[in-house]
Design a protein around this motif. Sequence first.
Motif, PDB file in Angstrom:
ATOM      1  N   VAL A 167     -41.936  28.055 -14.204  1.00 14.91           N
ATOM      2  CA  VAL A 167     -41.802  29.255 -15.029  1.00 14.91           C
ATOM      3  C   VAL A 167     -41.617  28.900 -16.504  1.00 14.91           C
ATOM      4  O   VAL A 167     -41.602  29.773 -17.366  1.00 14.91           O
ATOM      5  CB  VAL A 167     -40.640  30.176 -14.558  1.00 14.91           C
ATOM      6  CG1 VAL A 167     -40.929  30.738 -13.181  1.00 14.91           C
ATOM      7  CG2 VAL A 167     -39.306  29.452 -14.574  1.00 14.91           C
ATOM      8  N   SER A 221     -33.336  32.315  -7.751  1.00 17.83           N
ATOM      9  CA  SER A 221     -32.754  31.726  -8.947  1.00 17.83           C
ATOM     10  C   SER A 221     -32.562  32.765 -10.037  1.00 17.83           C
ATOM     11  O   SER A 221     -33.506  33.420 -10.453  1.00 17.83           O
ATOM     12  CB  SER A 221     -33.696  30.639  -9.469  1.00 17.83           C
ATOM     13  OG  SER A 221     -33.319  30.274 -10.774  1.00 17.83           O
ATOM     14  N   CYS A 271     -34.634  21.630 -10.922  1.00 16.89           N
ATOM     15  CA  CYS A 271     -35.608  22.722 -11.066  1.00 16.89           C
ATOM     16  C   CYS A 271     -35.154  23.943 -10.267  1.00 16.89           C
ATOM     17  O   CYS A 271     -34.938  23.860  -9.061  1.00 16.89           O
ATOM     18  CB  CYS A 271     -36.996  22.299 -10.605  1.00 16.89           C
ATOM     19  SG  CYS A 271     -38.170  23.682 -10.682  1.00 16.89           S
ATOM     20  N   PRO A 272     -34.995  25.108 -10.919  1.00 19.58           N
ATOM     21  CA  PRO A 272     -34.488  26.273 -10.194  1.00 19.58           C
ATOM     22  C   PRO A 272     -35.522  26.960  -9.311  1.00 19.58           C
ATOM     23  O   PRO A 272     -35.161  27.834  -8.536  1.00 19.58           O
ATOM     24  CB  PRO A 272     -34.013  27.206 -11.312  1.00 19.58           C
ATOM     25  CG  PRO A 272     -34.793  26.823 -12.507  1.00 19.58           C
ATOM     26  CD  PRO A 272     -35.148  25.362 -12.357  1.00 19.58           C
ATOM     27  N   VAL A 273     -36.801  26.606  -9.448  1.00 17.13           N
ATOM     28  CA  VAL A 273     -37.808  27.334  -8.672  1.00 17.13           C
ATOM     29  C   VAL A 273     -38.678  26.428  -7.801  1.00 17.13           C
ATOM     30  O   VAL A 273     -39.760  26.835  -7.365  1.00 17.13           O
ATOM     31  CB  VAL A 273     -38.700  28.212  -9.592  1.00 17.13           C
ATOM     32  CG1 VAL A 273     -37.885  29.350 -10.176  1.00 17.13           C
ATOM     33  CG2 VAL A 273     -39.355  27.393 -10.697  1.00 17.13           C
ATOM     34  N   ASP A 274     -38.221  25.194  -7.555  1.00 20.47           N
ATOM     35  CA  ASP A 274     -38.936  24.331  -6.609  1.00 20.47           C
ATOM     36  C   ASP A 274     -40.356  23.991  -7.092  1.00 20.47           C
ATOM     37  O   ASP A 274     -41.275  23.888  -6.284  1.00 20.47           O
ATOM     38  CB  ASP A 274     -39.020  25.039  -5.246  1.00 20.47           C
ATOM     39  CG  ASP A 274     -38.995  24.069  -4.076  1.00 20.47           C
ATOM     40  OD1 ASP A 274     -38.666  22.891  -4.293  1.00 20.47           O
ATOM     41  OD2 ASP A 274     -39.310  24.490  -2.952  1.00 20.47           O
ATOM     42  N   VAL A 292     -46.191  27.275 -10.179  1.00 22.58           N
ATOM     43  CA  VAL A 292     -44.828  27.651  -9.787  1.00 22.58           C
ATOM     44  C   VAL A 292     -43.847  27.523 -10.968  1.00 22.58           C
ATOM     45  O   VAL A 292     -42.909  28.294 -11.102  1.00 22.58           O
ATOM     46  CB  VAL A 292     -44.355  26.786  -8.597  1.00 22.58           C
ATOM     47  CG1 VAL A 292     -42.928  27.135  -8.208  1.00 22.58           C
ATOM     48  CG2 VAL A 292     -45.288  26.986  -7.403  1.00 22.58           C
ATOM     49  N   GLY A 323     -41.659  34.488  -6.971  1.00 24.28           N
ATOM     50  CA  GLY A 323     -41.610  33.381  -7.934  1.00 24.28           C
ATOM     51  C   GLY A 323     -40.200  32.979  -8.298  1.00 24.28           C
ATOM     52  O   GLY A 323     -39.970  31.893  -8.825  1.00 24.28           O
ATOM     53  N   TYR A 349     -37.788  32.706  -6.050  1.00 30.72           N
ATOM     54  CA  TYR A 349     -37.116  32.096  -4.887  1.00 30.72           C
ATOM     55  C   TYR A 349     -36.824  30.615  -5.126  1.00 30.72           C
ATOM     56  O   TYR A 349     -37.652  29.891  -5.669  1.00 30.72           O
ATOM     57  CB  TYR A 349     -37.960  32.266  -3.616  1.00 30.72           C
ATOM     58  CG  TYR A 349     -38.108  33.712  -3.161  1.00 30.72           C
ATOM     59  CD1 TYR A 349     -37.369  34.735  -3.766  1.00 30.72           C
ATOM     60  CD2 TYR A 349     -38.982  34.047  -2.146  1.00 30.72           C
ATOM     61  CE1 TYR A 349     -37.514  36.051  -3.361  1.00 30.72           C
ATOM     62  CE2 TYR A 349     -39.129  35.376  -1.733  1.00 30.72           C
ATOM     63  CZ  TYR A 349     -38.392  36.377  -2.349  1.00 30.72           C
ATOM     64  OH  TYR A 349     -38.541  37.680  -1.952  1.00 30.72           O
ATOM     65  N   LEU A 350     -35.648  30.194  -4.680  1.00 27.52           N
ATOM     66  CA  LEU A 350     -35.228  28.805  -4.898  1.00 27.52           C
ATOM     67  C   LEU A 350     -36.089  27.821  -4.115  1.00 27.52           C
ATOM     68  O   LEU A 350     -36.306  26.695  -4.550  1.00 27.52           O
ATOM     69  CB  LEU A 350     -33.755  28.629  -4.484  1.00 27.52           C
ATOM     70  CG  LEU A 350     -32.712  29.140  -5.482  1.00 27.52           C
ATOM     71  CD1 LEU A 350     -31.361  29.284  -4.812  1.00 27.52           C
ATOM     72  CD2 LEU A 350     -32.599  28.197  -6.670  1.00 27.52           C
ATOM     73  N   ARG A 351     -36.531  28.213  -2.945  1.00 26.84           N
ATOM     74  CA  ARG A 351     -37.397  27.343  -2.145  1.00 26.84           C
ATOM     75  C   ARG A 351     -38.613  28.146  -1.736  1.00 26.84           C
ATOM     76  O   ARG A 351     -38.491  29.304  -1.345  1.00 26.84           O
ATOM     77  CB  ARG A 351     -36.648  26.815  -0.916  1.00 26.84           C
ATOM     78  CG  ARG A 351     -35.475  25.888  -1.270  1.00 26.84           C
ATOM     79  CD  ARG A 351     -35.942  24.591  -1.952  1.00 26.84           C
ATOM     80  NE  ARG A 351     -34.830  23.750  -2.376  1.00 26.84           N
ATOM     81  CZ  ARG A 351     -34.346  23.703  -3.618  1.00 26.84           C
ATOM     82  NH1 ARG A 351     -34.878  24.461  -4.573  1.00 26.84           N
ATOM     83  NH2 ARG A 351     -33.341  22.916  -3.930  1.00 26.84           N
ATOM     84  N   LYS A 352     -39.765  27.515  -1.827  1.00 26.72           N
ATOM     85  CA  LYS A 352     -40.995  28.278  -1.744  1.00 26.72           C
ATOM     86  C   LYS A 352     -41.729  28.185  -0.404  1.00 26.72           C
ATOM     87  O   LYS A 352     -42.488  29.072  -0.048  1.00 26.72           O
ATOM     88  CB  LYS A 352     -41.971  27.810  -2.844  1.00 26.72           C
ATOM     89  CG  LYS A 352     -41.485  28.048  -4.271  1.00 26.72           C
ATOM     90  CD  LYS A 352     -41.457  29.529  -4.600  1.00 26.72           C
ATOM     91  CE  LYS A 352     -41.351  29.809  -6.095  1.00 26.72           C
ATOM     92  NZ  LYS A 352     -40.090  29.367  -6.693  1.00 26.72           N
ATOM     93  N   THR A 353     -41.515  27.098   0.342  1.00 26.82           N
ATOM     94  CA  THR A 353     -42.325  26.964   1.551  1.00 26.82           C
ATOM     95  C   THR A 353     -41.863  27.954   2.621  1.00 26.82           C
ATOM     96  O   THR A 353     -40.692  28.329   2.686  1.00 26.82           O
ATOM     97  CB  THR A 353     -42.279  25.526   2.110  1.00 26.82           C
ATOM     98  OG1 THR A 353     -40.921  25.101   2.158  1.00 26.82           O
ATOM     99  CG2 THR A 353     -43.074  24.577   1.228  1.00 26.82           C
TER     100      THR A 353
END
Lengths: 152, 421
Positions: free
Chosen positions: A87, B40, A65-68, A85, B56, B58-62
């Motif tokens: 997309v 990404s 998954c490219p966007v976690d 989250v 939205g 971003y590869l990692r969100k936390t």
Amino acid sequence: MLKALQIEPAKCTGCLQCELACSWENEQVFNPSKSRIKVFTFHDEGRFVPYTCTQCTEAWCMQTCPVDAIVINETTGAKEVIEEVCVGCKVCTIACPFGTINYNSSSGKVIKCDLCGGEPECAKACPTDAITYVDADHTGLARMRAHAAGGD
Amino acid sequence: MDHVIIGAGPAGVVAAETLRKLDKSAGITLIGDEPEPPYSRMALPYYLVQQIPEEGTYLRKTRDYFGHRKINLVQDRVTSVLPDEHTLRLDSGETMRYDKLLIATGSRPVSPPIPGIEQEGIHTCWTLDDGRAIAASTGPGAKIVLMGAGFIGCIILEALAKSGADLIVVEMEDRMVPRMMNATAGNMIKQWCIGKGVHVLTSTRVMAIEPGDGHRFKVILDQGVPLDADLIVSATGVRSNIGFLEGSGIQTETGVLIDRNMRTSAVDVYAAGDVAEGIDFSTGDYSVQAIQPTATEHGLLAAKNMAGLDARHKGSINMNVLDTLGLISSSFGLWMGTDKGDSAEQVNPARYQYLNLQFEEDVLVGATTLGLTLHVGVLRGLIQTRVRLGKWKERLKADPSRIMEAYLACTQPVSINTGLF
């Protein structure tokens, strides 16, 4: 002890209660095409095979998954899609070698089994115990997962 | 132990977090040359149509994901690698030492050799910054020419068309997505796009881009009348970022050459993702695949090997999934078929559905789908497990849509359970 869905196709009568329960719980409609568990029919052999995500260790969907947008629920061990989250790029749908994470065109996001947060409705709805929710060690899933991970 | 990773895309980020899981105390530095948190490129089209904010992508969100894991993010550009001294030179003038180095510098769009291509207002769509520029110039009524209908072109196409722009796509091959779809599927996608109001010119080349009158540009083609354009987006392919390795002694061809353990020709230097020529599962050859699943697989494997494990790559399956204005297509492995193989095909042009399976003996080696979304992943499963289809091969040749039944029946534990054999 983590629990997992144990599926015993020999007990399945093809009544599709599991699909209806799943789509109602997750999409608030009685529509098998929105279900995350699917019953496949083998007309020639007169058999039915319920099939859904095994919450595999490799978590191909989560890894790619490219966007976690896919995370592990620490309580149930399920890999869950965070809908806000996601997309809708669908890369997970081709990465999952089991074919158990699918694109839902009405939401523009992907959907997969999340074990209903620890109370899977499919297991509750199954009248013949073809689907049960049991200790993970008892399901024999390890072999199935290893097989699908495959390669040479 | 100091691990340094060049490139903050999916391969670099997966490698950094995997290294941290495997070694709690190692130093981990992740160098990216863009002024954003790791993001990404896959998500840019969704940013373009304002479906998601910048965060939205971003590869990692936390919050403080990297800081929390003691992964040191550095914004700089590596100008050269000196493997003998285990040292990098940076654009800022600094040098940096490493014990193990991962090259994950990805790829960049190629600029086709067309007179006038260097003018302002002609964009690639590759970085968040490109996305911002395109989003600012598109909109209802804008005349846009999109050069290239490959995978990236088609992804941007969707975003541009949704903005209400007057869009013309120019592709030099005879169909859309020629490196992912055969003629039947590629032309079905073309017909679909035309039906959605997008002009598609295949087998057509852009010869020059000149100043326009009334519109910003005039696009000269090898046939027919020139096209007016307010905005030109160029998506004519990508190439690995290997320029900075010149003189380092690290062997490169199309990308950085690596072995099954992701090692380059230099000691303690590894490579992963779009920059690396990794092993292809289907062919056994080394090539640049430049796709997201391969980048993350590479990143994971490279990190394991950097941490001292012996993790050998079995090969990545080349695969893609594309949504072109709502028509979903995918292809897997040797979708174009092989000399010694045979195939099964099902076409329904009226419903825009297509399924093509490629076999070698009774093993699935490739597949193409159009208009299908359910359970497409099993095509990867069947290719990757090299499961023998037995009598199911003939059934699939008669009706390719029974792919899921074939998978279940041929996947050992399930069939034992069900008594299907």
